[in-house]
Design a protein around this motif. Structure first.
Motif, PDB file in Angstrom:
ATOM      1  N   GLU A 279       0.818  -1.221   0.000  1.00 44.21           N
ATOM      2  CA  GLU A 279       0.000   0.000   0.000  1.00 44.21           C
ATOM      3  C   GLU A 279       0.849   1.267   0.000  1.00 44.21           C
ATOM      4  O   GLU A 279       0.511   2.260  -0.628  1.00 44.21           O
ATOM      5  CB  GLU A 279      -0.947  -0.005   1.205  1.00 44.21           C
ATOM      6  CG  GLU A 279      -1.946   1.142   1.197  1.00 44.21           C
ATOM      7  CD  GLU A 279      -2.961   1.030   2.316  1.00 44.21           C
ATOM      8  OE1 GLU A 279      -3.979   1.750   2.270  1.00 44.21           O
ATOM      9  OE2 GLU A 279      -2.749   0.218   3.244  1.00 44.21           O
ATOM     10  N   ASP A 280       2.005   1.222   0.677  1.00 38.99           N
ATOM     11  CA  ASP A 280       2.837   2.419   0.786  1.00 38.99           C
ATOM     12  C   ASP A 280       3.478   2.822  -0.544  1.00 38.99           C
ATOM     13  O   ASP A 280       3.951   3.952  -0.687  1.00 38.99           O
ATOM     14  CB  ASP A 280       3.930   2.219   1.846  1.00 38.99           C
ATOM     15  CG  ASP A 280       4.872   1.080   1.488  1.00 38.99           C
ATOM     16  OD1 ASP A 280       4.418  -0.075   1.497  1.00 38.99           O
ATOM     17  OD2 ASP A 280       6.051   1.344   1.181  1.00 38.99           O
ATOM     18  N   PRO A 283       1.028   5.661  -5.374  1.00 32.93           N
ATOM     19  CA  PRO A 283       1.100   7.117  -5.334  1.00 32.93           C
ATOM     20  C   PRO A 283      -0.207   7.741  -4.818  1.00 32.93           C
ATOM     21  O   PRO A 283      -1.286   7.171  -4.975  1.00 32.93           O
ATOM     22  CB  PRO A 283       1.336   7.512  -6.797  1.00 32.93           C
ATOM     23  CG  PRO A 283       1.848   6.277  -7.454  1.00 32.93           C
ATOM     24  CD  PRO A 283       1.219   5.123  -6.734  1.00 32.93           C
ATOM     25  N   GLU A 284      -0.094   8.912  -4.211  1.00 36.90           N
ATOM     26  CA  GLU A 284      -1.267   9.616  -3.724  1.00 36.90           C
ATOM     27  C   GLU A 284      -2.205   9.923  -4.886  1.00 36.90           C
ATOM     28  O   GLU A 284      -1.795  10.413  -5.931  1.00 36.90           O
ATOM     29  CB  GLU A 284      -0.851  10.915  -3.037  1.00 36.90           C
ATOM     30  CG  GLU A 284      -2.013  11.675  -2.417  1.00 36.90           C
ATOM     31  CD  GLU A 284      -1.573  12.925  -1.675  1.00 36.90           C
ATOM     32  OE1 GLU A 284      -2.455  13.693  -1.254  1.00 36.90           O
ATOM     33  OE2 GLU A 284      -0.348  13.126  -1.536  1.00 36.90           O
ATOM     34  N   GLY A 285      -3.460   9.597  -4.700  1.00 37.21           N
ATOM     35  CA  GLY A 285      -4.458   9.860  -5.730  1.00 37.21           C
ATOM     36  C   GLY A 285      -4.687   8.723  -6.691  1.00 37.21           C
ATOM     37  O   GLY A 285      -5.664   8.723  -7.452  1.00 37.21           O
ATOM     38  N   LYS A 288      -6.721   2.270  -5.799  1.00 43.48           N
ATOM     39  CA  LYS A 288      -6.155   1.096  -5.130  1.00 43.48           C
ATOM     40  C   LYS A 288      -7.273   0.147  -4.732  1.00 43.48           C
ATOM     41  O   LYS A 288      -8.353   0.563  -4.319  1.00 43.48           O
ATOM     42  CB  LYS A 288      -5.306   1.480  -3.921  1.00 43.48           C
ATOM     43  CG  LYS A 288      -6.044   2.151  -2.781  1.00 43.48           C
ATOM     44  CD  LYS A 288      -5.083   2.444  -1.625  1.00 43.48           C
ATOM     45  CE  LYS A 288      -5.811   3.137  -0.475  1.00 43.48           C
ATOM     46  NZ  LYS A 288      -4.892   3.430   0.646  1.00 43.48           N
ATOM     47  N   THR A 297      -3.120  -1.410  -8.204  1.00 41.88           N
ATOM     48  CA  THR A 297      -3.378  -0.051  -8.664  1.00 41.88           C
ATOM     49  C   THR A 297      -3.500  -0.045 -10.180  1.00 41.88           C
ATOM     50  O   THR A 297      -3.311  -1.078 -10.830  1.00 41.88           O
ATOM     51  CB  THR A 297      -2.287   0.925  -8.195  1.00 41.88           C
ATOM     52  OG1 THR A 297      -2.713   2.276  -8.476  1.00 41.88           O
ATOM     53  CG2 THR A 297      -0.948   0.657  -8.870  1.00 41.88           C
TER      54      THR A 297
END
Length: 372
Positions: A279-280, A283-285, A288, A297
């Motif tokens: 999960e880390d 990327p943001e946005g 997922k 993703t």
């Protein structure tokens, strides 16, 4: 509880199968693949029976000839130098209804050469469900367990009953059940065996048997985009004919239904699989979705946000190859492209995604004679 047994119908013979070709000749892979690239075919065998397929493969093995069993050509990128071995095409196109019961559903078997979308259409017309969301996918029935084909929330792993194969190591025909196939996201033991056996793996698919539900309504819709297109909520059911129509419309909007007049369809469908990472690393946005202990993703989102928009890449190949103008996951032959052009574009896209997000994209199509 009693189960009604319905007498199976006569076999559904839907005519000789042909690959998803772009031209009438058969001298190069450009004529035998949907992306219309690839070099010469040295030897071509068009098999009309299971016996002919097995004989062609066994003879090649015994004489040290590389062999490629070719389906619809919709998931294969062959080098511009071609293939020096024997290409075997299964031209059989038949569906047999083995059993239909109120408890067990419809159990039907199709020859490996049967076009997949015809198999889906027949099942819907007969009032069976379980594969309707995979409408419009090009290629042959025999390829479906190899890739664990899936779309819009369905995968063939959910409905495959058994796969009849020729085992090249043991030199005999047998049946494999799902637990023996090692089915995972766009992968299987059948596909993995190509690493050792070459263009075609250890197990040659001869026919595939599916177990489907007896219902004219779909299975619960699992994909939001599809639910939105139908004006319903995720988890609802709709008539399978309506779901098929919506899926075909969505696929056409992305250039994913073969159309000789549309250059966006001169492709191999989605060229990269959706990455599965911790999960880390997402990327943001980015979208997922939980996938066991990891998360899946969107490769299309990563490509677009790495600076590779629809239509990207023409400057790399003088316009011969670009990303689709409809969907960033498809690499397309705009006219006159070589396999080298397609790979140049694929490498640039993969490099940009890795530089931007540290994620290495993996190709979905099989690449023969080259490496990404």
């Amino acid at each position: 509880m009693s189960c009604s047994i319905i007498e199976p119908n006569e076999p559904v013979d839907i005519g000789p199968s042909v690959p998803s070709t772009r031209r009438t000749g058969e001298s190069t892979f450009a004529e035998l693949t949907t992306i219309a690239t690839g070099g010469p075919v040295r030897e071509l065998v068009r098999a009309t029976t299971e016996e002919e397929i097995v004989d062609a493969v066994r003879d090649a093995d015994e004489n040290g000839i590389d062999v490629l069993v070719l389906g619809g050509g919709s998931n294969l990128l062959v080098s511009d130098q071609g293939f020096e071995g024997r290409v075997v095409i299964d031209t059989r196109n038949q569906i047999d209804q083995l059993q239909i019961s109120g408890c067990g559903g419809a159990i039907l078997r199709g020859t490996a050469g049967t076009p997949w979308d015809e198999f889906v259409n027949v099942s819907i017309s007969q009032g069976w469900n379980g594969i309707e969301a995979m409408s419009g996918i090009p290629g042959s029935l025999g390829a479906t367990p190899v890739q664990n084909v899936g779309a819009y929330g369905q995968e063939v792993s959910e409905t495959i009953y058994s796969v009849r194969i020729y085992d090249r190591e043991k030199k005999k025909r047998t049946d494999m059940v799902p637990s023996e196939l090692g089915l995972s996201y766009r992968n299987s033991k059948l596909k993995e065996s190509t690493a050792e056996w070459g263009a075609t793996g250890r197990w040659v698919v001869l026919s595939v048997t599916y177990q489907l539900g007896l219902a004219t309504n779909s299975t619960p819709i699992a994909y939001k985009q599809l639910a939105d297109a139908l004006g319903v909520d995720v988890g609802q059911r709709v008539p399978t004919v309506d779901l098929r129509a919506a899926v075909l419309d969505l696929r056409r909007s992305k250039g994913m239904v073969l159309d000789d007049s549309d250059r966006d369809t001169y492709s191999l469908g989605s060229f990269f699989t959706n990455p599965i990472v911790t999960e880390d690393r997402i990327p943001e946005g980015a979208p997922k979705y939980a996938h066991g202990d990891l998360f899946k993703t969107s490769a299309a989102w990563l490509i677009d946000h790495a600076g590779c928009a629809k239509g990207f890449g023409g400057e790399l190949t003088d316009g011969r190859a670009t990303l689709s103008t409809k969907h960033t996951l498809a690499l397309t032959n705009r006219g006159g492209a070589s396999t080298g052009d397609i790979l140049t574009l694929a490498r640039q896209v993969r490099s940009r995604v890795h530089d931007a997000f540290g994620i290495e994209l993996v190709n979905e199509p099989v690449i023969l004679g080259e490496a990404l």
